[in-house]
Design a protein around this motif. Sequence first.
Motif, PDB file in Angstrom:
ATOM      1  N   ASP A 509       0.816  -1.209   0.000  1.00 21.35           N
ATOM      2  CA  ASP A 509       0.000   0.000   0.000  1.00 21.35           C
ATOM      3  C   ASP A 509       0.853   1.263   0.000  1.00 21.35           C
ATOM      4  OD1 ASP A 509      -2.201  -1.631   0.118  1.00 21.35           O
ATOM      5  OD2 ASP A 509      -2.374  -1.510   2.302  1.00 21.35           O
ATOM      6  N   VAL A 510       2.094   1.152   0.470  1.00 23.85           N
ATOM      7  CA  VAL A 510       2.920   2.354   0.638  1.00 23.85           C
ATOM      8  C   VAL A 510       4.292   2.229  -0.012  1.00 23.85           C
ATOM      9  CG1 VAL A 510       1.770   3.115   2.748  1.00 23.85           C
ATOM     10  CG2 VAL A 510       3.686   1.519   2.900  1.00 23.85           C
ATOM     11  N   GLY A 536       5.463   5.369  -7.964  1.00 21.66           N
ATOM     12  CA  GLY A 536       4.191   5.318  -7.255  1.00 21.66           C
ATOM     13  C   GLY A 536       3.011   5.556  -8.168  1.00 21.66           C
ATOM     14  N   ASP A 537       3.178   6.408  -9.176  1.00 16.05           N
ATOM     15  CA  ASP A 537       2.091   6.669 -10.123  1.00 16.05           C
ATOM     16  C   ASP A 537       1.767   5.414 -10.928  1.00 16.05           C
ATOM     17  OD1 ASP A 537       1.952   9.282  -9.297  1.00 16.05           O
ATOM     18  OD2 ASP A 537       3.285  10.028 -10.874  1.00 16.05           O
ATOM     19  N   ALA A 540      -0.382   3.343  -8.678  1.00 13.99           N
ATOM     20  CA  ALA A 540      -1.521   4.050  -8.064  1.00 13.99           C
ATOM     21  C   ALA A 540      -1.394   4.142  -6.552  1.00 13.99           C
ATOM     22  CB  ALA A 540      -2.834   3.361  -8.453  1.00 13.99           C
ATOM     23  N   LEU A 541      -0.188   4.453  -6.078  1.00 15.34           N
ATOM     24  CA  LEU A 541       0.032   4.626  -4.647  1.00 15.34           C
ATOM     25  C   LEU A 541      -0.129   6.097  -4.286  1.00 15.34           C
ATOM     26  CD1 LEU A 541       3.139   2.330  -4.008  1.00 15.34           C
ATOM     27  CD2 LEU A 541       0.711   1.751  -3.884  1.00 15.34           C
ATOM     28  N   LYS A 542      -0.869   6.374  -3.229  1.00 11.55           N
ATOM     29  CA  LYS A 542      -1.113   7.753  -2.824  1.00 11.55           C
ATOM     30  C   LYS A 542      -0.005   8.284  -1.917  1.00 11.55           C
ATOM     31  CE  LYS A 542      -6.170   7.335  -3.132  1.00 11.55           C
ATOM     32  NZ  LYS A 542      -7.452   7.442  -2.382  1.00 11.55           N
ATOM     33  N   ASP A 543       0.470   7.453  -1.018  1.00 10.56           N
ATOM     34  CA  ASP A 543       1.469   7.893  -0.041  1.00 10.56           C
ATOM     35  C   ASP A 543       2.668   6.951  -0.129  1.00 10.56           C
ATOM     36  OD1 ASP A 543       2.855   9.023   2.054  1.00 10.56           O
ATOM     37  OD2 ASP A 543       1.719   7.961   3.605  1.00 10.56           O
ATOM     38  N   VAL A 544       3.650   7.315  -0.920  1.00  9.47           N
ATOM     39  CA  VAL A 544       4.802   6.446  -1.137  1.00  9.47           C
ATOM     40  C   VAL A 544       5.809   6.636  -0.002  1.00  9.47           C
ATOM     41  CG1 VAL A 544       6.737   5.909  -2.659  1.00  9.47           C
ATOM     42  CG2 VAL A 544       4.501   6.471  -3.631  1.00  9.47           C
TER      43      VAL A 544
END
Length: 663
Positions: A509-510, A536-537, A540-544
Motif C-alpha cells: 500500500d505504501v 508510485g504513479d 496508483a500509490l497515494k502515499d509512497v
Amino acid sequence: MKAVFVLPVALVLAWLVTTPAMAMDLAQSPDDKSPPSQAMSPMVLVEQADGSLARMVFTTSYDAADWSGRVLAFPVDAAGVLAKASTWRSDNGLDAAAFDPAKRLVLSHDGNTGIALRWSALSAAQQAGLTAGDNEADGRQRLDHARGDHRAEAVQGGALRSRLKIVVGKPTTTPFRQADIVHSQPWFVPAHRVAAATNGPSMVYVGGNDGMLHGFDALTGEERLAYVPGAIVSRLVELTRPAYRHRYFVDGPIFVGKAAGARVLVGSPGAGAKGYFVLDVHRPALFSEASAASTVLVDTTSTADADIGHLVSEPSVDAAGTGARQIVKLNDDRWAVVLGNGIGSDSGMPVLLLQYLDGSRELRRLKPSCPAMPAKCVYRGENGLATPLLMDANADGKADIAYAGDLLGHVWKFDLTSSKPDAWHVAFQGKPLFTARDAAGRHQAFTSAPEWLPHPAGGVMLAIGSGRQLTEDDRTDRQVQTIYGLHDAATLPEGQPVNEPDKPGARRDVLVQQSVLEGDLALGTDRFYRTSASSGDDQALKDVRGWFLDLPDSGERILHAPRPFAGSKMMFFSESPSGEKLTVLDLTTGKPSASPVFAALVGNGAAIAKGATTSSRVSLGGTGRMAVQRGGGIALVSLSGGATLALLKGQGAGVRPSWRRLP
C-alpha cells in the motif's frame, strides 16, 4: 618502530564476497562438512622493517578434516591481486617446537573481574566445570591442554584428545594447537603512533573454536594475547575429550573502535555462548597477566540476563570496513558500545543494549512494551535484535538515533536525543517503523544492520535486506526475501511509521514494487540483469514511503549490511545456493541508477564489454571478489583468476553535510 596504516577510503575499499559459509547452528550440530569458507580483512598498508609500505590482507582458513585453523597474511599488488604465498601463518608460530604453552599469555574472566587463565585464578564454578566430576589433577591437565600443552594427549600415552593434522584423509604425527575459524572475521588494528615503543605493535584479532580470541602481531604473526570468555572456561573440557565432535566456542563477530581516545575490542562467542566481552587493546605492549583486571573491561557471558542472547550479526562498519560504528558517545556525555541483543535470549524480545564503557560500566536497555507472560505479544517469541545503525542527526559527535531490524521482520527506531538517559525510548509510541512480510504474509527476518542516506525531501532513506542463516534448517528454507528502501520522513521529531505491524499486506500500500527483469549480458561466469523503474504513479500509490524488490533466486537472502556506493546508489550483496549476487539501485526510488553502474573488464581493464553498463544486478561467478578503489569507481577483482568487474561511480548528489556517520 614498525607501524601499519589503514589505507584512506579514497584509495582502497576491500571486502570479500565468498561462497556461502557454514550455517551457524545454535543447536551445535557437529561435524558440518560444508566446504571451508574464508574470511578476509580490508586491505591495509603495512610499513616494513626497511620503511617501505606493503599492501596486506589478512585471511582465515580451516580444515574440516581435523578442525585446525589459521590466520594468514598476504601481500596485494597495485591491481588488487593477492600473492599466492603468505608472508606469515599464525599456526606456524603456535605449532613451533620452541613454543611454550606455560608462557603463553591467556586471560579470562571469573564472573567478577579479568584474570589470568591459571588454575588458582579460576572461580570455583570454572574449576568444577574443568574437573567434570574427576579430581583436581584432571582439571588442571584439561586447562593445560586448552593452553596448548600436548603432553597429556592420547598419542603421548595420556587420556586427552590428540590434536593431530589429517592430510588427504590420513592422520599424521604432526600436532597442532590453533583450531578452526569459521564465522569470526579478522579485525586489523594499527599501532598507536604516539610513544609507539610503549604502545606496541599493530594487531590482528580473530575468534577461534579452540575457545579463544587470538591477538596476533600484524607484522610477524606472533600471538601476543589470547582471551577465553568467562562462560567458555567450563566448556574447554569438551575440547579435551577423545571423542570430540565439532562445536562452536568463540565464533562470533568482533570489532574495535575508540572510546574517549582509547581503543576497545568488543567480541562475542557467537553460537558458543550468550553475551559479549569488551577488552582494552589500546596498548598491546602492556598486555600481561598482571594487567588482566584492567584489560578485561566487561564480560557478560557468565551473566544470567534474560535479555541477552547469542550475538551473531556482523558489526556495523564504515565504508572502508576498518572502523566500527557501534562505539559512540551518547547524549549523556558517556561512551558506550551499542548492540542488538542477538538471538535465543530467554525473554525472546528485541532489545537495544547500551553498554557503558566508563564509570561503573552499567548496562542500559531499550525495548518495546509487552504485557507480562503468558499474555501474547506480537514482538515476543523467537525474536531478537540484529546489529544497530547509529546516526548523529545534528553533527555534534553524539549518537541521536539507532535503527535495527529483528528476527520477526520489524525495523525499530530508538530515540537517544535527550541528555537524560531515562528519556530515551522506542520511537512511534513503542511501535516499529516498519514490519516486513512476504507476499504470503509471513514475517521476513532481519539479521544484518541497515544503512542510510538522506532523502531529498527530508528525513532519511533506510536500506535493509531480509534473510537469515542461523540454523541447519535455514539452509533449505526457500522463503522469498526482499530488499527494502524505507523513508523515515521525519527523523526528528518522530513522524509516522511506514506501515502497521498487524496488517500483513500493508507494504504494497505504501511501497513501490521493483523487480528483476530479463538477463542483459553474460561475461564468463558473470550474468547481468536489468531491474524495473516503477514509480508510485505506475502502481496508483497515494502515499509512497519507499520501495521493495523481491529477490528472485530460490533461497536468495541478504546476510550483510548494504553499502553506499556513490551519490544515492546503494549496493546489496545477497547469497543463494546458486552463488552470490550484487544489486546496485538508487536508494531513493529503487530504480536503476541514472548513470551506468557496471563495466565488465578483462585482464588489466583495457577491454570493456559493451552493454554491461545497462544492468543493475550481476550474478557473480567464481570463488570470490575483492573490491579495490580504481580510478573513478570500484573494481571487483576475482580471487580465482577470472574477469575483473568494475563499478562506475558516475554522477550523483553527496550526503547532506549536516548529517554525520558515526563514529
